[in-house]
Design a protein around this motif. Sequence first.
Motif, PDB file in Angstrom:
ATOM      1  N   ILE A 292       0.839  -1.202   0.000  1.00 45.68           N
ATOM      2  CA  ILE A 292       0.000   0.000   0.000  1.00 45.68           C
ATOM      3  C   ILE A 292       0.871   1.248   0.000  1.00 45.68           C
ATOM      4  O   ILE A 292       0.652   2.186  -0.781  1.00 45.68           O
ATOM      5  CB  ILE A 292      -0.944  -0.005   1.211  1.00 45.68           C
ATOM      6  CG1 ILE A 292      -1.873  -1.219   1.165  1.00 45.68           C
ATOM      7  CG2 ILE A 292      -1.746   1.295   1.282  1.00 45.68           C
ATOM      8  CD1 ILE A 292      -2.620  -1.469   2.468  1.00 45.68           C
ATOM      9  N   ASP A 293       1.883   1.263   0.862  1.00 42.97           N
ATOM     10  CA  ASP A 293       2.761   2.434   0.957  1.00 42.97           C
ATOM     11  C   ASP A 293       3.515   2.677  -0.354  1.00 42.97           C
ATOM     12  O   ASP A 293       3.716   3.831  -0.756  1.00 42.97           O
ATOM     13  CB  ASP A 293       3.760   2.252   2.097  1.00 42.97           C
ATOM     14  CG  ASP A 293       3.105   2.341   3.472  1.00 42.97           C
ATOM     15  OD1 ASP A 293       1.973   2.857   3.556  1.00 42.97           O
ATOM     16  OD2 ASP A 293       3.726   1.885   4.460  1.00 42.97           O
TER      17      ASP A 293
ATOM     18  N   VAL B 158       1.217   4.360  -2.843  1.00 42.33           N
ATOM     19  CA  VAL B 158       1.077   5.780  -2.512  1.00 42.33           C
ATOM     20  C   VAL B 158       2.313   6.552  -2.973  1.00 42.33           C
ATOM     21  O   VAL B 158       2.207   7.621  -3.595  1.00 42.33           O
ATOM     22  CB  VAL B 158       0.860   5.956  -0.999  1.00 42.33           C
ATOM     23  CG1 VAL B 158       0.914   7.429  -0.610  1.00 42.33           C
ATOM     24  CG2 VAL B 158      -0.473   5.348  -0.570  1.00 42.33           C
ATOM     25  N   ALA B 159       3.500   5.998  -2.689  1.00 38.47           N
ATOM     26  CA  ALA B 159       4.744   6.664  -3.092  1.00 38.47           C
ATOM     27  C   ALA B 159       4.851   6.752  -4.607  1.00 38.47           C
ATOM     28  O   ALA B 159       5.265   7.784  -5.155  1.00 38.47           O
ATOM     29  CB  ALA B 159       5.949   5.909  -2.522  1.00 38.47           C
TER      30      ALA B 159
ATOM     31  N   GLU C   8       2.427   6.875  -6.792  1.00 36.21           N
ATOM     32  CA  GLU C   8       1.514   7.899  -7.277  1.00 36.21           C
ATOM     33  C   GLU C   8       2.116   9.286  -7.080  1.00 36.21           C
ATOM     34  O   GLU C   8       2.035  10.148  -7.971  1.00 36.21           O
ATOM     35  CB  GLU C   8       0.169   7.800  -6.566  1.00 36.21           C
ATOM     36  CG  GLU C   8      -0.822   8.855  -7.032  1.00 36.21           C
ATOM     37  CD  GLU C   8      -2.216   8.639  -6.458  1.00 36.21           C
ATOM     38  OE1 GLU C   8      -3.059   8.064  -7.157  1.00 36.21           O
ATOM     39  OE2 GLU C   8      -2.445   9.054  -5.298  1.00 36.21           O
ATOM     40  N   GLU C   9       2.723   9.515  -5.938  1.00 34.07           N
ATOM     41  CA  GLU C   9       3.339  10.813  -5.665  1.00 34.07           C
ATOM     42  C   GLU C   9       4.485  11.100  -6.629  1.00 34.07           C
ATOM     43  O   GLU C   9       4.732  12.265  -6.987  1.00 34.07           O
ATOM     44  CB  GLU C   9       3.831  10.865  -4.215  1.00 34.07           C
ATOM     45  CG  GLU C   9       2.701  10.860  -3.189  1.00 34.07           C
ATOM     46  CD  GLU C   9       3.195  10.735  -1.760  1.00 34.07           C
ATOM     47  OE1 GLU C   9       4.416  10.464  -1.576  1.00 34.07           O
ATOM     48  OE2 GLU C   9       2.384  10.901  -0.824  1.00 34.07           O
TER      49      GLU C   9
ATOM     50  N   VAL D 205      -5.490   0.015  -1.477  1.00 35.65           N
ATOM     51  CA  VAL D 205      -4.731   0.933  -2.320  1.00 35.65           C
ATOM     52  C   VAL D 205      -5.667   1.973  -2.934  1.00 35.65           C
ATOM     53  O   VAL D 205      -5.345   3.167  -2.996  1.00 35.65           O
ATOM     54  CB  VAL D 205      -3.976   0.161  -3.417  1.00 35.65           C
ATOM     55  CG1 VAL D 205      -3.360   1.141  -4.429  1.00 35.65           C
ATOM     56  CG2 VAL D 205      -2.889  -0.717  -2.806  1.00 35.65           C
TER      57      VAL D 205
ATOM     58  N   ARG E 196      -6.424   4.708  -0.493  1.00 33.10           N
ATOM     59  CA  ARG E 196      -5.300   5.568  -0.116  1.00 33.10           C
ATOM     60  C   ARG E 196      -4.772   6.414  -1.270  1.00 33.10           C
ATOM     61  O   ARG E 196      -3.931   7.302  -1.049  1.00 33.10           O
ATOM     62  CB  ARG E 196      -4.157   4.699   0.427  1.00 33.10           C
ATOM     63  CG  ARG E 196      -4.394   4.105   1.807  1.00 33.10           C
ATOM     64  CD  ARG E 196      -4.102   5.104   2.923  1.00 33.10           C
ATOM     65  NE  ARG E 196      -2.767   5.679   2.794  1.00 33.10           N
ATOM     66  CZ  ARG E 196      -1.646   5.085   3.231  1.00 33.10           C
ATOM     67  NH1 ARG E 196      -1.702   3.889   3.809  1.00 33.10           N
ATOM     68  NH2 ARG E 196      -0.480   5.687   3.083  1.00 33.10           N
ATOM     69  N   THR E 197      -5.199   6.141  -2.492  1.00 29.15           N
ATOM     70  CA  THR E 197      -4.703   6.869  -3.659  1.00 29.15           C
ATOM     71  C   THR E 197      -5.874   7.505  -4.397  1.00 29.15           C
ATOM     72  O   THR E 197      -7.034   7.232  -4.093  1.00 29.15           O
ATOM     73  CB  THR E 197      -3.932   5.928  -4.602  1.00 29.15           C
ATOM     74  OG1 THR E 197      -4.792   4.858  -5.010  1.00 29.15           O
ATOM     75  CG2 THR E 197      -2.694   5.348  -3.923  1.00 29.15           C
ATOM     76  N   SER E 198      -5.574   8.316  -5.409  1.00 27.79           N
ATOM     77  CA  SER E 198      -6.657   8.990  -6.131  1.00 27.79           C
ATOM     78  C   SER E 198      -6.515   8.934  -7.641  1.00 27.79           C
ATOM     79  O   SER E 198      -7.491   9.148  -8.354  1.00 27.79           O
ATOM     80  CB  SER E 198      -6.731  10.462  -5.712  1.00 27.79           C
ATOM     81  OG  SER E 198      -5.503  11.127  -6.015  1.00 27.79           O
TER      82      SER E 198
END
Length: 338
Positions: free
Chosen positions: A31-32, A35-36, A38-39, A66, A69-71
Motif C-alpha cells: 500500500i505504501d 502511494v509513493a 503515485e506521488e 490501495v 489511499r490513492t486517487s
Amino acid sequence: MKKIGFLSFGHWSPSPGSQTRSARDTLLQSIDLAVAAEELGADGAYFRVHHFARQLASPFPLLAAVGARTSRIEIGTAVIDMRYENPLYMAEDAGAADLIGGGRLQLGISRGSPEQVIDGWRYFGYAPEEGQSDADMARQHTDVFLRVLSGEGFAQPNPRPMFPNPPGLLRLEPHSEGLRERIWWGSASDATAIWAAQQGMNLQSSTLKEDESGEPFHVQQARQIRRYREAWKEAGHARAPRVSVSRSIFALIDDRDRAYFGRGKDGDQIGVIDNMRAIFGRSYAAEPDRLVEELKADEAIAEADTLLLTVPNQLGVAYNAHVIEAILKHVAPAMGWR
C-alpha cells in the motif's frame, strides 16, 4: 502517451536483509509503495497473485486498500489465476474494489503458472470436467466472470424478497460500470494472445513466453503483440485495446544500485515450464544513458502502451520508490514516454 507502473510479487521471508519479514509487512508496504509511486508520477501499481506461497495471494482487500489511499494511479493485478476462482464471488469483490478506487481497477487474469503444490486448485474445490484440462477450466471461469461483469440480469428473483427488487432478472451487486473493459489476459503464446483479442480483453505479456521461433525474446514478444492487435481489429471491437509488458529494469544511479544490480550484462534464457519450452527475457541494469539505448532496441517495449517495472519488494518501500523514480526521471523522458 505511454504508461509506466510497477509490478510487485509481494515476497516475504525472515532472511537476512529482508525488509518484508511477514505477510503483514508485505501487505502494508505494498500500500505504501503504491502511494509513493503515485506521488512520483507513476501510472500504475500492479500485484502478482500466487497461492500456497509466501507472496501476495488474495488481491481484492489489497486493491481496495490501495484504492482508498490513492486517487489517480491505476491499480491492477498481473495475474490472477482463474483456475482458483469462483467467478461470481470474484465479480462481487472486483466490483466493490473498483468502486472504492473510483473506477481505476485493471485486472490481469490468466490460466496461471505452476504453483507451490500439485493441482492446488483442487484444494479450493475446483476440478476440470471430464475430458478437459485445467486450462479449459480457467477459460470457463473466465467466460462466466466476463459475462456477469456486463451487468445484465441472469438470476430469477424471489417472489417474496426481503427487500424490494428492480424489475426483471437480477445481476450481481455491486456492479461497477466499465470494469469489463479493464480486464487483461496474461498470455504466454501467440495463440492465447489471439484468443484474448477475440474475447475483447486487453493483453498482458510478461518476461516469459513460449519459445515459438528461437528468436530473441523481445522479437517474439513484439510479434505476439502485433498478432494480438490484428486479431482485435478482425474481431471488430469498438474500443482500442491496451497492451502491457513487464521488465526488470534498474538505472544504476548510486552505489546501492551498483551493489544490488551492477553484475554485468544479462541475456535471455531458455527453460521448461509446464512441459513448455519457454524463453525468459533478459533483465536490464546500466547507467541511464546506456540503459536508454538498450531499451530502445527492445521491440516489444516499443510495441506496448504500458510498461510494468518488476520491483524487488523485499528491499523496502524507500529503495523501491528510488528504483521507480530513477526510471521516471532519468530513463523514460529520453524514450519519449513522459
